[in-house]
Design a protein around this motif. Structure first.
Motif, PDB file in Angstrom:
ATOM      1  N   SER A  56       0.796  -1.055  -0.066  1.00 38.97           N
ATOM      2  CA  SER A  56       0.194   0.127  -0.046  1.00 38.97           C
ATOM      3  C   SER A  56       1.003   1.381   0.050  1.00 38.97           C
ATOM      4  CB  SER A  56      -1.011   0.070   1.309  1.00 38.97           C
ATOM      5  OG  SER A  56      -0.150  -0.021   2.373  1.00 38.97           O
ATOM      6  N   VAL A  57       0.741   2.224  -0.773  1.00 39.28           N
ATOM      7  CA  VAL A  57       1.368   3.552  -0.831  1.00 39.28           C
ATOM      8  C   VAL A  57       1.302   4.222   0.473  1.00 39.28           C
ATOM      9  CG1 VAL A  57       1.910   5.579  -2.145  1.00 39.28           C
ATOM     10  CG2 VAL A  57       1.027   3.528  -3.392  1.00 39.28           C
ATOM     11  N   PRO A  58       2.502   4.461   1.093  1.00 36.31           N
ATOM     12  CA  PRO A  58       2.306   5.318   2.251  1.00 36.31           C
ATOM     13  C   PRO A  58       2.220   6.815   1.937  1.00 36.31           C
ATOM     14  CG  PRO A  58       4.810   4.801   1.616  1.00 36.31           C
ATOM     15  CD  PRO A  58       3.700   4.031   0.782  1.00 36.31           C
ATOM     16  N   PRO A  59       1.870   7.614   3.222  1.00 36.67           N
ATOM     17  CA  PRO A  59       1.545   9.122   2.822  1.00 36.67           C
ATOM     18  C   PRO A  59       2.680   9.744   2.408  1.00 36.67           C
ATOM     19  CG  PRO A  59       0.912   8.326   5.043  1.00 36.67           C
ATOM     20  CD  PRO A  59       1.470   7.056   4.176  1.00 36.67           C
ATOM     21  N   THR A  60       2.623  10.682   1.609  1.00 39.76           N
ATOM     22  CA  THR A  60       3.775  11.558   1.153  1.00 39.76           C
ATOM     23  C   THR A  60       4.119  12.467   2.211  1.00 39.76           C
ATOM     24  OG1 THR A  60       2.224  13.151   0.021  1.00 39.76           O
ATOM     25  CG2 THR A  60       3.083  11.423  -1.503  1.00 39.76           C
ATOM     26  N   SER A  61       3.257  12.998   2.966  1.00 40.24           N
ATOM     27  CA  SER A  61       3.793  13.865   3.919  1.00 40.24           C
ATOM     28  C   SER A  61       2.847  13.679   5.409  1.00 40.24           C
ATOM     29  CB  SER A  61       3.557  15.414   3.587  1.00 40.24           C
ATOM     30  OG  SER A  61       2.354  15.839   3.512  1.00 40.24           O
ATOM     31  N   ILE A  62       3.107  14.114   6.516  1.00 39.06           N
ATOM     32  CA  ILE A  62       2.213  14.336   7.607  1.00 39.06           C
ATOM     33  C   ILE A  62       1.309  15.311   7.567  1.00 39.06           C
ATOM     34  CG2 ILE A  62       3.790  16.043   8.833  1.00 39.06           C
ATOM     35  CD1 ILE A  62       3.405  14.350  11.325  1.00 39.06           C
ATOM     36  N   ASP A  63       1.200  16.121   6.555  1.00 41.48           N
ATOM     37  CA  ASP A  63       0.185  16.971   6.436  1.00 41.48           C
ATOM     38  C   ASP A  63      -0.909  16.259   5.444  1.00 41.48           C
ATOM     39  OD1 ASP A  63       1.307  19.000   7.878  1.00 41.48           O
ATOM     40  OD2 ASP A  63       2.629  19.859   6.308  1.00 41.48           O
ATOM     41  N   ALA A  64      -0.661  15.244   4.716  1.00 42.91           N
ATOM     42  CA  ALA A  64      -1.612  14.486   3.877  1.00 42.91           C
ATOM     43  C   ALA A  64      -1.374  13.094   4.160  1.00 42.91           C
ATOM     44  CB  ALA A  64      -0.967  14.827   2.542  1.00 42.91           C
ATOM     45  N   PRO A  65      -1.924  12.527   5.193  1.00 28.99           N
ATOM     46  CA  PRO A  65      -2.152  11.259   5.717  1.00 28.99           C
ATOM     47  C   PRO A  65      -2.707  10.268   4.870  1.00 28.99           C
ATOM     48  CG  PRO A  65      -3.452  12.437   7.252  1.00 28.99           C
ATOM     49  CD  PRO A  65      -2.709  13.464   6.322  1.00 28.99           C
ATOM     50  N   LEU A  66      -3.586  10.645   4.114  1.00 32.77           N
ATOM     51  CA  LEU A  66      -4.261   9.643   3.389  1.00 32.77           C
ATOM     52  C   LEU A  66      -4.141   9.627   1.835  1.00 32.77           C
ATOM     53  CD1 LEU A  66      -7.777   9.937   5.064  1.00 32.77           C
ATOM     54  CD2 LEU A  66      -6.047   8.418   5.393  1.00 32.77           C
TER      55      LEU A  66
END
Length: 67
Positions: A56-66
């Motif tokens: 599953s692709v992890p989030p790109t940043s803490i500001d965009a967790p989904l």
């Protein structure tokens, strides 16, 4: 990821075992504040003939967790 809690190979500095196609891993970065709380994220991936591939692709940043 395996039958035991922590099986080799480990993704740490100094690990000498070569990664091979079919191996599965979890990447588990965490943030811990002693005496307060902690959180650990877990993203799993596997090795293919061309390199690692996320389950599953992890989030790109803490500001965009989904994503």
């Amino acid at each position: 990821i395996g039958l035991d809690g922590h099986e080799p190979v480990n993704l740490v500095h100094g690990e000498t075992m070569r990664l091979a196609e079919g191996m599965c891993f979890s990447d588990e970065p965490g943030l811990y504040l002693p005496g307060k709380f902690g959180v650990r994220l877990e993203d799993c991936f596997h090795m293919t003939a061309t390199g690692p591939k996320w389950f599953s692709v992890p989030p790109t940043s803490i500001d965009a967790p989904l994503g």
